[in-house]
Write a protein that holds these residues in place. Sequence first.
Motif, PDB file in Angstrom:
ATOM      1  N   GLY A 249       0.845  -1.190   0.000  1.00 50.85           N
ATOM      2  CA  GLY A 249       0.000   0.000   0.000  1.00 50.85           C
ATOM      3  C   GLY A 249       0.879   1.238   0.000  1.00 50.85           C
ATOM      4  O   GLY A 249       1.676   1.456   0.919  1.00 50.85           O
ATOM      5  N   GLN A 251       1.024   4.982   0.464  1.00 52.06           N
ATOM      6  CA  GLN A 251       0.183   5.960   1.145  1.00 52.06           C
ATOM      7  C   GLN A 251       0.638   7.389   0.832  1.00 52.06           C
ATOM      8  O   GLN A 251       1.831   7.682   0.866  1.00 52.06           O
ATOM      9  CB  GLN A 251       0.241   5.729   2.657  1.00 52.06           C
ATOM     10  CG  GLN A 251      -0.120   4.307   3.074  1.00 52.06           C
ATOM     11  CD  GLN A 251       0.073   4.087   4.556  1.00 52.06           C
ATOM     12  OE1 GLN A 251      -0.782   4.422   5.369  1.00 52.06           O
ATOM     13  NE2 GLN A 251       1.214   3.521   4.927  1.00 52.06           N
ATOM     14  N   VAL A 263      -4.402   5.411   1.038  1.00 54.58           N
ATOM     15  CA  VAL A 263      -3.824   4.426   0.122  1.00 54.58           C
ATOM     16  C   VAL A 263      -4.155   4.897  -1.301  1.00 54.58           C
ATOM     17  O   VAL A 263      -5.236   4.644  -1.817  1.00 54.58           O
ATOM     18  CB  VAL A 263      -4.376   3.015   0.373  1.00 54.58           C
ATOM     19  CG1 VAL A 263      -3.680   2.004  -0.545  1.00 54.58           C
ATOM     20  CG2 VAL A 263      -4.177   2.616   1.824  1.00 54.58           C
ATOM     21  N   TYR A 266      -0.834   1.207  -5.315  1.00 55.50           N
ATOM     22  CA  TYR A 266      -0.461  -0.102  -4.785  1.00 55.50           C
ATOM     23  C   TYR A 266       0.508  -0.779  -5.738  1.00 55.50           C
ATOM     24  O   TYR A 266       0.664  -0.401  -6.904  1.00 55.50           O
ATOM     25  CB  TYR A 266      -1.699  -0.985  -4.607  1.00 55.50           C
ATOM     26  CG  TYR A 266      -2.280  -1.460  -5.925  1.00 55.50           C
ATOM     27  CD1 TYR A 266      -1.878  -2.660  -6.510  1.00 55.50           C
ATOM     28  CD2 TYR A 266      -3.220  -0.692  -6.616  1.00 55.50           C
ATOM     29  CE1 TYR A 266      -2.393  -3.086  -7.733  1.00 55.50           C
ATOM     30  CE2 TYR A 266      -3.740  -1.104  -7.821  1.00 55.50           C
ATOM     31  CZ  TYR A 266      -3.325  -2.307  -8.384  1.00 55.50           C
ATOM     32  OH  TYR A 266      -3.811  -2.717  -9.593  1.00 55.50           O
ATOM     33  N   TRP A 332      -6.213  -4.640   4.224  1.00 53.66           N
ATOM     34  CA  TRP A 332      -5.744  -4.566   2.827  1.00 53.66           C
ATOM     35  C   TRP A 332      -5.698  -5.964   2.200  1.00 53.66           C
ATOM     36  O   TRP A 332      -6.132  -6.148   1.062  1.00 53.66           O
ATOM     37  CB  TRP A 332      -4.365  -3.931   2.767  1.00 53.66           C
ATOM     38  CG  TRP A 332      -4.330  -2.490   3.172  1.00 53.66           C
ATOM     39  CD1 TRP A 332      -5.392  -1.655   3.370  1.00 53.66           C
ATOM     40  CD2 TRP A 332      -3.161  -1.710   3.442  1.00 53.66           C
ATOM     41  NE1 TRP A 332      -4.966  -0.406   3.740  1.00 53.66           N
ATOM     42  CE2 TRP A 332      -3.606  -0.408   3.791  1.00 53.66           C
ATOM     43  CE3 TRP A 332      -1.794  -1.966   3.427  1.00 53.66           C
ATOM     44  CZ2 TRP A 332      -2.710   0.618   4.110  1.00 53.66           C
ATOM     45  CZ3 TRP A 332      -0.909  -0.957   3.742  1.00 53.66           C
ATOM     46  CH2 TRP A 332      -1.360   0.332   4.079  1.00 53.66           C
ATOM     47  N   GLY A 349       3.453  -1.312   3.965  1.00 56.23           N
ATOM     48  CA  GLY A 349       2.999   0.062   3.828  1.00 56.23           C
ATOM     49  C   GLY A 349       4.210   0.954   3.611  1.00 56.23           C
ATOM     50  O   GLY A 349       5.225   0.806   4.295  1.00 56.23           O
TER      51      GLY A 349
END
Length: 623
Positions: A249, A251, A263, A266, A332, A349
Amino acid sequence: MTWSDDRVREKYLRDTEKLREKRRRARGSYRRRRRSRRARFGRAVALSLQLGVIVVVLVLAAALWILIHALDATGRLADAREDIQRIQADLLAGRSAEADMLAAQHDALAAHSDTHDFVWGAASWLPPVKTVRGITTALDTLATGALPDVVRVGSRLSPSALRIAPNQIAIKPLVAAAPTMRDAAAAAILARTEIQSLPSGWIGLISSARNKVLSELTSLAGSVDDVARFATAAPTMLGEHGMRRYFVGIQNNAESRATGGLVAAYAIVTADHGRIRVVDHGNDQKLQSFQAAEPVVDLGSQYDHEYGNYQPAQHWITSNVSPHFPYAADIWAHLWEAQTGEHIDGSFGVDPVGLATILGAVGPVTVPGYPGVFSGANLATFIESTEYAAFPGLNNPQRKTFLGDVGETVIKKMLSGSGDPQAIASALGSAAGGGHLSLWSPIPHEERQIMGTPLAGALPATVAPFASLSVDNGSASKLDYYLDRSLTYQAGSCSSSRRQSTITVTLDNDAPLHGLPAYVRLTTLRDGALKVEQVPNNKLFVFIHATDGAALEQATLDGQPVAVGEGVELGHPVFVLPVMLHPGVPRTIVLHLSEPSTAGPVTTQVQPLARPQQTNLEVPQCS
């Protein structure tokens, strides 16, 4: 009988004379005995004085002996601390640490010898002596026991040794090294614990030496423990037994969420027997096109009470409203599987600061279809701010796809063989330490290893003093690039079972009044429609986590009483309220609390956003 009787009188005189003579002899004997006692007492006093002088001389000599050797031992301890620092630097840089290990052993042994003779043993009941002896014992045991294993095995785990191909990490050395590094970590932690239990605060020099050695051992124990955890968890996570698939993800913390930001893009990354590939990437248009009819995962009643209104387990856009990264990562993984049917074996992340930190190690990149060169110096600012002017309009396709494209480019550059492996490892560690890179695994034994490191992004499950601040953007704006934050946590003394404390949070919207692109000034209306605000006001939902067992007595906003929502997350009381930030007008939240006087050092968790948080912790440590 009369006095005229001569015989009687003579007898009386003789008896009287005898009595007088007897008395004279008795007085003489008494005087002689008295003189003898006085002589004996005088000799005893003289002997006692002589013995006292000898004892004083011996004590002074022993004290001088101890002082001289204590000074020498503290010098040796300082040298040993520097040796340990060099060993850590050697291992991180992939250099041989053999010479520094031998130096550490020599200095630790010398310090131990200085403090373990007959004199030191006789005085070992004294707290300062006990402390110095305890330090040198623990350090000598560590230097001769654990350090050789750390040096021997650590060199095989250097990033240069582990990267056997541009995008492949060797697994066998990790499997072989894990048991040894776990034992070494346990030994380092034991040495730290033993020194931590020693008396402190008696003599400045000794107290300072104790604290410095304790600091170095804490650093060493943390480093070795991190390596042990990596060596334990990494083989299976790298696909030792078959391919693993990870959701990454990306961010954008210009629009804040508790784990960092929205988010907005990806990537899907696979790991198969150590070989890592990027197999898919995209932007949030694909993600936000999906909405689960029911929550994809059950995170418990406390989570639902605190965050359920945002429907985080059904929507990508609110999936990370809790500061506990494992919650977001779990959502997620399940959202992606519900949306695509692909199973996810873990979640990463990362945010623009993390991507920029990686670029600083691997070198600049160009992104196909976009002008310019992106580097560690300009990437974060471009993503969080500059791109909104570079790609104007509310629905500019270049802006929509940029973050996904640049994220894929950075990861592929890292896997291409560019950059020094040690520099890359250091960059990844730095990003994790700042909260800009996080990892979660659904497999319990892997997650247990991750949870002991900064990479976990976890809200600490602790009963020690704690305070943290997190904010979630309450609209669709990108104004959190301009957000300034400060947190001050103060508590009273440890004199009773509970004490008063305050948590003070100041938030300031530093956005310029004019010149911001329209997309930055978006806000969401109640019906879900988007509107461009003329004035860049920023609406935030503010979450403040406190010490386990803390009770709110009063909350104020800018000095006026205010109602706040209350809940509990992982043992921490949570207080939440919405705040509207007008440009240039700081808002101050103060929570007045009653909390347990619990033992342990104060801790916090800092939300990774574009601008660093100012944190001030003024909490006495209770025993």
